[in-house]
Scaffold this active site. Structure first.
Site, PDB file in Angstrom:
ATOM      1  N   ASP A 153     -75.911  28.509   9.138  1.00 29.47           N
ATOM      2  CA  ASP A 153     -76.143  29.451   8.029  1.00 29.47           C
ATOM      3  C   ASP A 153     -77.632  29.438   7.691  1.00 29.47           C
ATOM      4  O   ASP A 153     -78.217  30.470   7.338  1.00 29.47           O
ATOM      5  CB  ASP A 153     -75.343  29.051   6.784  1.00 29.47           C
ATOM      6  CG  ASP A 153     -73.862  29.384   6.918  1.00 29.47           C
ATOM      7  OD1 ASP A 153     -73.522  30.307   7.682  1.00 29.47           O
ATOM      8  OD2 ASP A 153     -73.045  28.710   6.263  1.00 29.47           O
ATOM      9  N   LYS A 161     -66.357  22.998   5.420  1.00 29.97           N
ATOM     10  CA  LYS A 161     -67.770  22.781   5.768  1.00 29.97           C
ATOM     11  C   LYS A 161     -68.320  21.430   5.324  1.00 29.97           C
ATOM     12  O   LYS A 161     -69.130  20.832   6.025  1.00 29.97           O
ATOM     13  CB  LYS A 161     -68.644  23.891   5.168  1.00 29.97           C
ATOM     14  CG  LYS A 161     -68.519  25.222   5.883  1.00 29.97           C
ATOM     15  CD  LYS A 161     -69.505  26.223   5.306  1.00 29.97           C
ATOM     16  CE  LYS A 161     -69.338  27.589   5.939  1.00 29.97           C
ATOM     17  NZ  LYS A 161     -70.351  28.547   5.492  1.00 29.97           N
TER      18      LYS A 161
HETATM   19  P1  NAP Z   1     -68.887  29.763  -3.520  1.00 31.22           P
HETATM   20  O1  NAP Z   1     -69.263  28.429  -2.976  1.00 31.22           O
HETATM   21  O2  NAP Z   1     -67.538  29.980  -4.088  1.00 31.22           O
HETATM   22  O3  NAP Z   1     -69.996  30.133  -4.652  1.00 31.22           O
HETATM   23  C1  NAP Z   1     -69.862  31.310  -5.401  1.00 31.22           C
HETATM   24  C2  NAP Z   1     -71.141  31.559  -6.209  1.00 31.22           C
HETATM   25  O4  NAP Z   1     -71.034  32.831  -6.847  1.00 31.22           O
HETATM   26  C3  NAP Z   1     -71.394  30.527  -7.311  1.00 31.22           C
HETATM   27  O5  NAP Z   1     -72.782  30.356  -7.469  1.00 31.22           O
HETATM   28  C4  NAP Z   1     -70.784  31.235  -8.537  1.00 31.22           C
HETATM   29  O6  NAP Z   1     -71.313  30.819  -9.762  1.00 31.22           O
HETATM   30  C5  NAP Z   1     -71.202  32.663  -8.260  1.00 31.22           C
HETATM   31  N1  NAP Z   1     -70.371  33.649  -8.960  1.00 31.22           N
HETATM   32  C6  NAP Z   1     -69.080  33.965  -8.698  1.00 31.22           C
HETATM   33  N2  NAP Z   1     -68.664  34.943  -9.523  1.00 31.22           N
HETATM   34  C7  NAP Z   1     -69.714  35.241 -10.348  1.00 31.22           C
HETATM   35  C8  NAP Z   1     -69.904  36.148 -11.412  1.00 31.22           C
HETATM   36  N3  NAP Z   1     -68.928  36.980 -11.803  1.00 31.22           N
HETATM   37  N4  NAP Z   1     -71.123  36.205 -12.005  1.00 31.22           N
HETATM   38  C9  NAP Z   1     -72.127  35.383 -11.606  1.00 31.22           C
HETATM   39  N5  NAP Z   1     -72.008  34.483 -10.594  1.00 31.22           N
HETATM   40  C10 NAP Z   1     -70.813  34.404  -9.975  1.00 31.22           C
HETATM   41  O7  NAP Z   1     -69.065  30.897  -2.422  1.00 31.22           O
HETATM   42  P2  NAP Z   1     -70.086  30.916  -1.183  1.00 31.22           P
HETATM   43  O8  NAP Z   1     -69.438  30.353   0.015  1.00 31.22           O
HETATM   44  O9  NAP Z   1     -71.375  30.336  -1.642  1.00 31.22           O
HETATM   45  O10 NAP Z   1     -70.234  32.488  -0.930  1.00 31.22           O
HETATM   46  C11 NAP Z   1     -70.979  33.321  -1.794  1.00 31.22           C
HETATM   47  C12 NAP Z   1     -71.145  34.689  -1.161  1.00 31.22           C
HETATM   48  O11 NAP Z   1     -71.950  34.566   0.010  1.00 31.22           O
HETATM   49  C13 NAP Z   1     -69.834  35.339  -0.708  1.00 31.22           C
HETATM   50  O12 NAP Z   1     -69.906  36.724  -0.964  1.00 31.22           O
HETATM   51  C14 NAP Z   1     -69.804  35.077   0.787  1.00 31.22           C
HETATM   52  O13 NAP Z   1     -69.075  36.071   1.499  1.00 31.22           O
HETATM   53  C15 NAP Z   1     -71.293  35.173   1.110  1.00 31.22           C
HETATM   54  N6  NAP Z   1     -71.667  34.455   2.331  1.00 31.22           N
HETATM   55  C16 NAP Z   1     -72.277  35.182   3.309  1.00 31.22           C
HETATM   56  C17 NAP Z   1     -72.671  34.555   4.456  1.00 31.22           C
HETATM   57  C18 NAP Z   1     -73.339  35.385   5.522  1.00 31.22           C
HETATM   58  O14 NAP Z   1     -73.484  34.890   6.654  1.00 31.22           O
HETATM   59  N7  NAP Z   1     -73.764  36.597   5.219  1.00 31.22           N
HETATM   60  C19 NAP Z   1     -72.472  33.181   4.641  1.00 31.22           C
HETATM   61  C20 NAP Z   1     -71.858  32.462   3.612  1.00 31.22           C
HETATM   62  C21 NAP Z   1     -71.445  33.119   2.450  1.00 31.22           C
HETATM   63  P3  NAP Z   1     -70.675  29.555 -10.557  1.00 31.22           P
HETATM   64  O15 NAP Z   1     -71.278  28.320  -9.919  1.00 31.22           O
HETATM   65  O16 NAP Z   1     -71.097  29.746 -11.947  1.00 31.22           O
HETATM   66  O17 NAP Z   1     -69.181  29.641 -10.375  1.00 31.22           O
END
Ligand code: NAP
Length: 272
Positions: free
Chosen positions: A100, A65
């Site tokens: 998004d 992305k």
């Molecule tokens: P990412 O870039 O890897 O970011 C992950 C986030 O989750 C970071 O803020 C991380 O915090 C936090 N995190 C992970 N494990 C944690 C824990 N145990 N306790 C507290 N915080 C934690 O992932 P992403 O792409 O943003 O995706 C995040 C979620 O959104 C996923 O579940 C994904 O499937 C979902 N999503 C959904 C859509 C939709 O269209 N519905 C679109 C995009 C993403 P740190 O910075 O401290 O590591």
């Protein structure tokens, strides 16, 4: 025959193919939606190759992305967010969008939630960025809370720089939720907490009836956060709505037609 698709690595479990193909079938379009797993280090080659092959549109997912941004002409919103998830090849250079952001706005709108007032975004990764920038366009205040405090502060600073004169944007650790959530009207979980285990990033006692809660996590559809929010009398919006409406926005960018939202939603939910 039109060809649309998705680049990512991995893309094996993507729900985009059934969702988009349901739209083509509903509208009687001669089109296919194909997934590709190009070399993660060469996003530009993938975009160039797709253009050369006559692909009409691409969705873009992890890990491409951010890198695709440099290979396309991004619109203002995608440039501000720093990530592209939809490429339209009808122009040269191809245009890049971040649907998004549209997914968040339209998911809330669909549930009668006005994204104004005070919002709290939990998470500062890729989803958190799109959500924070989107809400800062219309909310009075946006607070980003993240496990890694520096990432929350850095995202808040990026949003303030990208949208000067917009919402008041702050960042902090997860401990700031205790002060912020009781005062908020909108809460979005943009962490992956709730996906693997039945856990929530927000203590249930902070949730209240004046709150709308969107959980970006869509697998499972009903997360612990949403169950807690419903029990507290809050309005709930599950992550499948956000996923649906980013796909709807991409379809509409590529085709210039209204998307058959119901058919796409049925296909998506039957695969979840
Ligand atoms: P990412 O870039 O890897 O970011 C992950 C986030 O989750 C970071 O803020 C991380 O915090 C936090 N995190 C992970 N494990 C944690 C824990 N145990 N306790 C507290 N915080 C934690 O992932 P992403 O792409 O943003 O995706 C995040 C979620 O959104 C996923 O579940 C994904 O499937 C979902 N999503 C959904 C859509 C939709 O269209 N519905 C679109 C995009 C993403 P740190 O910075 O401290 O590591």
């Amino acid at each position: 025959m039109h060809v649309f698709g998705l680049i990512g690595n991995p893309v094996g479990h993507s729900l985009s193919p059934p969702m988009h193909e349901a739209a083509y079938e509903e509208l009687g379009m001669e089109a296919r939606y194909v997934t590709f797993e190009p070399d993660p280090d060469d996003a530009a080659a993938a975009v160039k190759g797709a253009a050369a092959l006559g692909v009409d549109g691409l969705n873009v997912t992890i890990p491409f992305k951010r890198d695709v941004l440099a290979a396309v002409d991004p619109d203002d919103r995608a440039a501000r967010i720093g990530a592209v998830n939809t490429v339209d090849f009808s122009t040269s250079p191809p245009r890049g969008y971040n649907t998004d952001a549209a997914g968040v706005r339209r998911a809330l709108e669909h549930h009668g939630v006005d994204p104004s007032g005070d919002a709290v975004v939990v998470g500062a990764g890729g989803a958190g960025r799109a959500v924070a920038f989107t809400l800062a366009e219309s909310c009075d205040a946006v607070h980003v809370a993240n496990r890694t405090v520096e990432r929350a502060e850095s995202l808040a600073a990026d949003v303030r720089d990208g949208l000067p004169g917009g919402a008041t944007v702050t960042g902090g650790g997860l401990d700031t939720l205790a002060d912020r959530v009781p005062e908020a009207t909108l809460l979005v979980n943009a962490t992956s907490v709730g996906m693997e285990e039945d856990e929530t990033p927000v203590p249930a006692e902070l949730l209240h009836t004046d709150l709308a809660v969107l959980d970006a996590v869509y697998s499972p559809v009903e997360t612990r956060l949403l169950r807690d929010a419903a029990a507290a009398g809050a309005t709930t919006v599950d992550g499948a709505w956000m996923l649906l409406f980013q796909g709807v926005a991409a379809f509409e960018r590529w085709t210039g037609r209204d998307a058959p939202v119901e058919a796409m939603n049925d296909a998506l939910r039957s695969h979840l």
